[in-house]
Design a protein around this motif. Structure first.
Motif, PDB file in Angstrom:
ATOM      1  N   VAL A 226       0.886  -1.152   0.211  1.00 28.45           N
ATOM      2  CA  VAL A 226       0.016   0.018  -0.011  1.00 28.45           C
ATOM      3  C   VAL A 226       0.829   1.236   0.019  1.00 28.45           C
ATOM      4  O   VAL A 226       0.405   2.158  -0.867  1.00 28.45           O
ATOM      5  N   PHE A 227       1.815   1.229   0.922  1.00 25.14           N
ATOM      6  CA  PHE A 227       2.787   2.305   0.969  1.00 25.14           C
ATOM      7  C   PHE A 227       3.507   2.720  -0.557  1.00 25.14           C
ATOM      8  O   PHE A 227       3.631   3.929  -0.858  1.00 25.14           O
ATOM      9  N   THR A 228       4.313   1.507  -0.915  1.00 21.29           N
ATOM     10  CA  THR A 228       4.970   1.890  -2.139  1.00 21.29           C
ATOM     11  C   THR A 228       3.969   2.226  -3.460  1.00 21.29           C
ATOM     12  O   THR A 228       4.324   3.035  -4.177  1.00 21.29           O
ATOM     13  N   GLU A 229       2.537   1.698  -3.370  1.00 22.10           N
ATOM     14  CA  GLU A 229       1.800   2.289  -4.255  1.00 22.10           C
ATOM     15  C   GLU A 229       1.343   3.867  -4.198  1.00 22.10           C
ATOM     16  O   GLU A 229       1.332   4.770  -5.242  1.00 22.10           O
ATOM     17  N   GLN A 230       1.520   4.125  -2.833  1.00 22.16           N
ATOM     18  CA  GLN A 230       1.320   5.554  -2.530  1.00 22.16           C
ATOM     19  C   GLN A 230       2.602   6.349  -3.243  1.00 22.16           C
ATOM     20  O   GLN A 230       2.363   7.241  -3.808  1.00 22.16           O
ATOM     21  N   LEU A 231       3.660   5.876  -2.968  1.00 20.48           N
ATOM     22  CA  LEU A 231       5.024   6.511  -3.397  1.00 20.48           C
ATOM     23  C   LEU A 231       5.062   6.607  -4.822  1.00 20.48           C
ATOM     24  O   LEU A 231       5.307   7.540  -5.356  1.00 20.48           O
ATOM     25  N   ARG A 232       4.666   5.616  -5.404  1.00 23.94           N
ATOM     26  CA  ARG A 232       4.703   5.488  -7.014  1.00 23.94           C
ATOM     27  C   ARG A 232       3.709   6.747  -7.506  1.00 23.94           C
ATOM     28  O   ARG A 232       3.912   7.254  -8.486  1.00 23.94           O
ATOM     29  N   GLY A 233       2.374   6.658  -6.762  1.00 18.33           N
ATOM     30  CA  GLY A 233       1.627   7.821  -7.256  1.00 18.33           C
ATOM     31  C   GLY A 233       2.071   9.006  -7.066  1.00 18.33           C
ATOM     32  O   GLY A 233       1.835  10.018  -7.928  1.00 18.33           O
ATOM     33  N   ALA A 234       2.906   9.485  -6.066  1.00 16.52           N
ATOM     34  CA  ALA A 234       3.361  10.634  -5.905  1.00 16.52           C
ATOM     35  C   ALA A 234       4.652  11.048  -6.889  1.00 16.52           C
ATOM     36  O   ALA A 234       4.715  12.052  -7.302  1.00 16.52           O
ATOM     37  N   GLY A 235       5.258   9.951  -7.501  1.00 13.17           N
ATOM     38  CA  GLY A 235       6.292  10.283  -8.405  1.00 13.17           C
ATOM     39  C   GLY A 235       7.790  10.334  -7.917  1.00 13.17           C
ATOM     40  O   GLY A 235       8.640   9.448  -8.449  1.00 13.17           O
ATOM     41  N   ASP A 236       7.855  10.883  -6.504  1.00 18.79           N
ATOM     42  CA  ASP A 236       9.230  10.655  -6.151  1.00 18.79           C
ATOM     43  C   ASP A 236       9.095  10.870  -4.560  1.00 18.79           C
ATOM     44  O   ASP A 236       8.113  11.348  -4.112  1.00 18.79           O
ATOM     45  N   ALA A 237      10.044  10.829  -3.776  1.00 16.89           N
ATOM     46  CA  ALA A 237      10.203  10.853  -2.360  1.00 16.89           C
ATOM     47  C   ALA A 237       9.769  12.150  -1.828  1.00 16.89           C
ATOM     48  O   ALA A 237       9.100  12.501  -0.920  1.00 16.89           O
ATOM     49  N   ASP A 238      10.357  13.483  -2.510  1.00 22.54           N
ATOM     50  CA  ASP A 238       9.978  14.601  -2.211  1.00 22.54           C
ATOM     51  C   ASP A 238       8.392  14.952  -2.347  1.00 22.54           C
ATOM     52  O   ASP A 238       7.880  15.688  -1.515  1.00 22.54           O
ATOM     53  N   ALA A 239       7.815  14.485  -3.280  1.00 25.69           N
ATOM     54  CA  ALA A 239       6.446  14.806  -3.746  1.00 25.69           C
ATOM     55  C   ALA A 239       5.668  13.835  -2.955  1.00 25.69           C
ATOM     56  O   ALA A 239       4.225  14.067  -2.654  1.00 25.69           O
ATOM     57  N   LEU A 240       6.150  12.855  -2.173  1.00 23.49           N
ATOM     58  CA  LEU A 240       5.065  11.915  -1.357  1.00 23.49           C
ATOM     59  C   LEU A 240       4.706  12.764   0.050  1.00 23.49           C
ATOM     60  O   LEU A 240       3.877  12.271   0.659  1.00 23.49           O
ATOM     61  N   GLY A 241       5.287  13.785   0.309  1.00 23.44           N
ATOM     62  CA  GLY A 241       4.847  14.532   1.567  1.00 23.44           C
ATOM     63  C   GLY A 241       3.614  14.992   1.173  1.00 23.44           C
ATOM     64  O   GLY A 241       2.720  14.842   2.348  1.00 23.44           O
ATOM     65  N   GLY A 242       3.211  15.521   0.240  1.00 23.09           N
ATOM     66  CA  GLY A 242       1.851  15.711  -0.218  1.00 23.09           C
ATOM     67  C   GLY A 242       0.857  14.611  -0.149  1.00 23.09           C
ATOM     68  O   GLY A 242      -0.293  14.763   0.122  1.00 23.09           O
ATOM     69  N   VAL A 243       1.109  13.408  -0.758  1.00 24.19           N
ATOM     70  CA  VAL A 243       0.525  12.264  -0.542  1.00 24.19           C
ATOM     71  C   VAL A 243       0.151  12.003   0.847  1.00 24.19           C
ATOM     72  O   VAL A 243      -1.012  11.582   0.965  1.00 24.19           O
ATOM     73  N   LEU A 244       1.204  11.988   1.676  1.00 25.09           N
ATOM     74  CA  LEU A 244       1.074  11.725   3.051  1.00 25.09           C
ATOM     75  C   LEU A 244       0.121  12.697   3.683  1.00 25.09           C
ATOM     76  O   LEU A 244      -0.813  12.271   4.699  1.00 25.09           O
ATOM     77  N   ALA A 245       0.276  13.842   3.433  1.00 22.52           N
ATOM     78  CA  ALA A 245      -0.797  14.806   4.039  1.00 22.52           C
ATOM     79  C   ALA A 245      -2.101  14.634   3.630  1.00 22.52           C
ATOM     80  O   ALA A 245      -3.007  14.580   4.379  1.00 22.52           O
TER      81      ALA A 245
END
Length: 280
Positions: A226-245
């Motif tokens: 589930v987490f890596t799917e969220q990470l792939r959806g964000a595109g990169d680790a920096d963008a993942l902050g928005g996904v986590l928010a």
């Protein structure tokens, strides 16, 4: 005095629904059965109106299926099963909230200070053990732009796309672990068209390092997926902050919806006799 009769359109107008939707809810057991007139028309009551309010309030937090079953249990007086459904959904939400907190911390450690990772990794009974012939220490995450493999042969990398053996050595794992993670949907390597061998592009390398960190933290594979799917959806680790928010905001909205729904469900239980000792 008999309760005031309501038509399907009366219930529908309150919520902006179609009359067919109201009839469908009755057919699904979400609303209790309505009396019929001599000509066959449905006659609803304030009890039906409150059942519909309760269901529509429950649905955002509990989902359609669970909300429908909660109402069916209420109609049947099975309050024991009803409360178990509620408790189970709250427990599920808590597990997801814990997952979010843990993966946020894990990603923060991964991206903020990759050199600080320990170079020894505890064995896990659910993953294949590290190959005894692997003597290289696990390496920190090189970043999505790094070249992560050198050399020749089936186990070597090709530029930024290492093969399974090369990536496993970087991670300090057995190659079978990477294959297991692929089968679980965590990793998505590509196949070399010439050889058929797995190659791991930068995004897959990143996912492998994230998965290694989360396995060290005790995460089961389904939660890592589930987490890596969220990470792939964000595109990169920096963008993942928005996904986590957004993940956090979604959980917040769901918690508030579940809290608000309790008022409408409680009002409906009062109308049908209140919580008893019904089992299920």
């Amino acid at each position: 005095m008999s309760p005031r009769a309501l038509r399907p359109v009366d219930l529908a107008r309150e919520h902006g629904l179609s009359t067919q939707a109201v009839r469908n809810y009755e057919d699904e057991g979400i609303l209790p059965p309505a009396e019929r007139t001599a000509s066959g028309y449905r006659r609803y009551t304030p009890v039906h109106a409150q059942a519909l309010r309760a269901f529509l309030a429950l649905r955002p937090g509990y989902g359609h299926g669970v909300a429908a079953e909660i109402l069916r249990c209420a109609h049947r007086g099975e309050t024991g099963t009803l409360f178990r459904l509620i408790d189970g959904t709250h427990a599920e939400l808590l597990r997801e909230r814990d997952t979010l907190a843990e993966v946020t911390a894990a990603l923060g450690a991964l991206t903020a200070d990759p050199q600080a990772y320990p170079v020894t990794y505890p064995a896990r009974t659910s993953d294949p053990q590290p190959c005894p012939r692997t003597t290289a220490e696990p390496q920190p995450y090189p970043g999505t732009g790094a070249r992560t493999g050198t050399g020749t042969g089936a186990g070597a990398g090709t530029g930024a796309e290492p093969a399974v053996g090369a990536l496993a050595r970087q991670l300090g794992l057995h190659p079978a672990s990477l294959r297991k993670w692929e089968a679980a949907g965590i990793l998505r390597p590509r196949r070399d068209p010439a050889t058929g061998h797995r190659r791991y592009p930068p995004e897959a390398v990143r996912d492998a390092y994230v998965a290694r960190q989360l396995r060290r933290g005790g995460f089961p594979l389904d939660r890592i997926r589930v987490f890596t799917e969220q990470l792939r959806g964000a595109g990169d680790a920096d963008a993942l902050g928005g996904v986590l928010a957004e993940w956090h905001a979604r959980l917040h909205r769901r918690s508030r919806a579940m809290l608000a729904a309790g008022r409408e469900l409680d009002a409906y239980l009062d109308l049908v006799g209140g919580p008893g000792e019904g089992g299920g």
